[in-house]
Write a protein that holds these residues in place. Structure first.
Motif, short mmCIF file in Angstrom:
data_model
loop_
_atom_site.label_atom_id
_atom_site.label_comp_id
_atom_site.label_asym_id
_atom_site.label_seq_id
_atom_site.Cartn_x
_atom_site.Cartn_y
_atom_site.Cartn_z
N ASP A 225 24.06 -13.65 -42.39
CA ASP A 225 24.76 -13.08 -43.33
C ASP A 225 24.26 -11.94 -43.57
OD1 ASP A 225 27.67 -13.30 -42.71
OD2 ASP A 225 28.11 -13.80 -44.38
N HIS A 226 22.99 -12.56 -44.22
CA HIS A 226 21.38 -11.77 -44.79
C HIS A 226 20.38 -11.72 -42.88
CE1 HIS A 226 22.94 -13.16 -48.40
NE2 HIS A 226 23.53 -14.01 -48.03
N ILE A 227 20.81 -12.03 -42.28
CA ILE A 227 20.31 -11.06 -41.20
C ILE A 227 20.83 -10.30 -40.37
CG2 ILE A 227 18.43 -11.67 -39.16
CD1 ILE A 227 18.33 -15.06 -40.53
N HIS A 228 20.16 -9.09 -40.67
CA HIS A 228 20.51 -8.03 -39.64
C HIS A 228 19.87 -7.63 -38.62
CE1 HIS A 228 23.16 -7.90 -43.72
NE2 HIS A 228 22.12 -8.29 -44.03
N GLU A 255 17.25 -17.86 -46.40
CA GLU A 255 17.65 -17.48 -47.83
C GLU A 255 17.46 -17.39 -49.01
OE1 GLU A 255 15.46 -21.89 -47.89
OE2 GLU A 255 16.68 -22.37 -46.34
N SER A 256 16.85 -16.74 -49.46
CA SER A 256 15.54 -16.06 -50.29
C SER A 256 16.00 -14.23 -50.24
CB SER A 256 14.36 -16.04 -50.40
OG SER A 256 14.12 -17.49 -50.48
N TYR A 257 15.85 -13.64 -49.00
CA TYR A 257 15.92 -12.06 -48.50
C TYR A 257 16.85 -12.24 -47.33
CZ TYR A 257 11.22 -12.62 -50.19
OH TYR A 257 10.17 -13.38 -51.38
N ASP A 258 17.74 -10.81 -47.53
CA ASP A 258 18.50 -10.12 -46.96
C ASP A 258 17.22 -8.76 -45.66
OD1 ASP A 258 21.07 -9.40 -46.71
OD2 ASP A 258 20.52 -7.01 -46.31
N TRP A 290 11.73 -3.90 -40.87
CA TRP A 290 11.49 -2.50 -41.30
C TRP A 290 12.85 -2.33 -42.46
CZ3 TRP A 290 15.43 0.93 -43.25
CH2 TRP A 290 16.99 0.78 -42.49
N ALA A 291 13.27 -3.72 -43.17
CA ALA A 291 13.39 -3.15 -44.64
C ALA A 291 13.75 -4.93 -45.10
CB ALA A 291 14.75 -2.75 -44.75
N VAL A 292 13.65 -5.07 -46.24
CA VAL A 292 14.12 -6.26 -47.29
C VAL A 292 15.12 -6.32 -48.34
CG1 VAL A 292 12.88 -8.15 -48.86
CG2 VAL A 292 11.96 -7.36 -46.44
N HIS A 304 6.31 -3.29 -54.39
CA HIS A 304 5.36 -4.02 -53.98
C HIS A 304 5.20 -5.75 -53.85
CE1 HIS A 304 1.68 -0.57 -53.92
NE2 HIS A 304 3.40 -0.24 -53.49
N ALA A 305 5.69 -5.77 -54.91
CA ALA A 305 5.78 -7.45 -55.56
C ALA A 305 6.85 -7.63 -54.25
CB ALA A 305 6.78 -7.17 -56.78
N LEU A 306 7.94 -7.33 -53.71
CA LEU A 306 9.49 -7.71 -53.31
C LEU A 306 8.79 -7.77 -51.94
CD1 LEU A 306 12.16 -7.78 -52.44
CD2 LEU A 306 12.42 -5.58 -51.79
#
Length: 353
Positions: A225-228, A255-258, A290-292, A304-306
């Motif tokens: 669900d979190h890997i596009h 596990e921590s990011y989209d 390309w996006a997080v 920037h921290a993301l």
């Protein structure tokens, strides 16, 4: 939120001619059978109703058949260009040409109308014929079609030569009236002329056949669900065109990011742009993002921290080279940055296992 709505939000967040000669090429349109074999043009998965799902004609009040209306194709939606890009006119030339080539109304299918659409984008006749021939995967015969660009990132910048990688989705009208959902990633090559950036070649992705028995890593990655994944990247992974190490890293990061992936294997330059060194994408050991968490890397308002946190997490997950918009710490052998990586993150691995 539905996937099309989520894509629309991401594209909105990103907002803030031509000839066939003089274009450098490293064979970026190579067909690599990889681990999955096949070498077939990029697979398309139907998101519309199949012929067996099409309802039978109903009967009117006097028994005359009434044919149900065809489902509409998604409307064209031009990809937003940001002035903060490193080379915004290069991206603009690449994206607008692909949107023009891959979108047509009824009665405008075929190479002739496609050449006219290219000429309307400023491509001279000889260049239009060449580019239309190269764009064959986007011109599969259909009564009508719509292209929407998912992302656009630099594949390389070297002097007056550029590569722009464009993952896109395409909807086509099938013979039975249903809508077929597919897409590709195109490595667009450009040269800088006095009049501006000009497209001189196209290298569309050509993933192989999907594996008959994909392993658990592949199944988990393509359904997470979190890997596009854009169509070409999804097809690459299903064909076995990504080694286990980057697959495991993707799952760990998810596990921590989209995560919005842009490029995996096909549709990327064969060599590191401007060099004779084989790319880690060609070795099936790399993926680009390309996006997080729904925030494009190229958007100056993205924290920037993301992005920096994601890069460090990728290194902890096993990446031996991590590229992005900023150099983290002292860089060293792991982290790097350059003009071509200000709009995406590059994660490469030195293991096939």
């Amino acid at each position: 939120m539905t996937e099309p709505a989520r894509r629309t939000l991401l594209l909105a967040a990103a907002a803030a001619g031509f000839g066939a000669a003089g274009c450098t090429s490293d064979g970026g349109d190579h067909t690599d059978r990889g681990l999955g074999g096949g070498g077939e043009p990029g697979a398309t998965a139907s998101a519309g109703a199949s012929s067996s799902d099409t309802p039978a004609p109903s009967r009117g009040p006097r028994g005359t058949p009434t044919i149900p209306p065809e489902p509409p194709l998604p409307a064209p939606s031009p990809w937003p260009l940001a002035r903060t890009e490193v080379e915004p006119r290069a991206k603009g030339a690449a994206v607008r040409l692909l949107e023009a080539l891959g979108t047509w109304p009824r009665g405008q299918q075929g190479p002739g109308p496609a050449r006219e659409r290219a000429r309307n984008r400023g491509v001279p006749p000889a260049g239009a014929a060449h580019l239309v021939a190269r764009a064959a995967p986007l011109l599969t015969p259909a009564p009508e079609a719509t292209v929407r660009v998912i992302a656009a990132q630099y594949g390389g910048l070297a002097g007056d030569h550029a590569s722009v990688l464009v993952p896109l989705r395409q909807w086509r009208r099938a013979a039975d009236g249903s809508v077929e959902d597919g897409g590709a990633t195109v490595d667009v090559r450009l040269t800088r002329a006095p009049s501006g950036w000009q497209v001189c070649d196209l290298h569309p992705s050509r993933p192989g056949r999907p594996l008959a028995r994909p392993g658990a890593l592949i199944r988990r990655t393509v359904t997470h669900d979190h890997i596009h994944l854009p169509p070409a990247a999804d097809a690459d992974i299903r064909a076995g065109h990504l080694h286990p190490a980057p697959l495991r890293a993707l799952l760990t990061l998810a596990e921590s990011y989209d995560i919005d992936v842009s490029v995996v294997h096909t549709g990327h330059p064969r060599n590191v742009f401007g060099t004779s060194r084989l790319s880690d994408h060609t070795r099936m050991r790399a993926f680009d993002v390309w996006a997080v968490n729904g925030r494009p890397v190229s958007d100056p308002t993205t924290p920037h921290a993301l992005i920096d946190g994601f890069m460090r997490a990728a290194a902890r997950a096993g990446a031996y080279r991590v590229g992005g918009p900023r150099l983290l710490g002292r860089g060293g052998e792991v982290f790097f940055t350059d003009r071509a990586h200000r709009d995406h993150l590059h994660m490469a691995f030195d293991s096939d296992e």
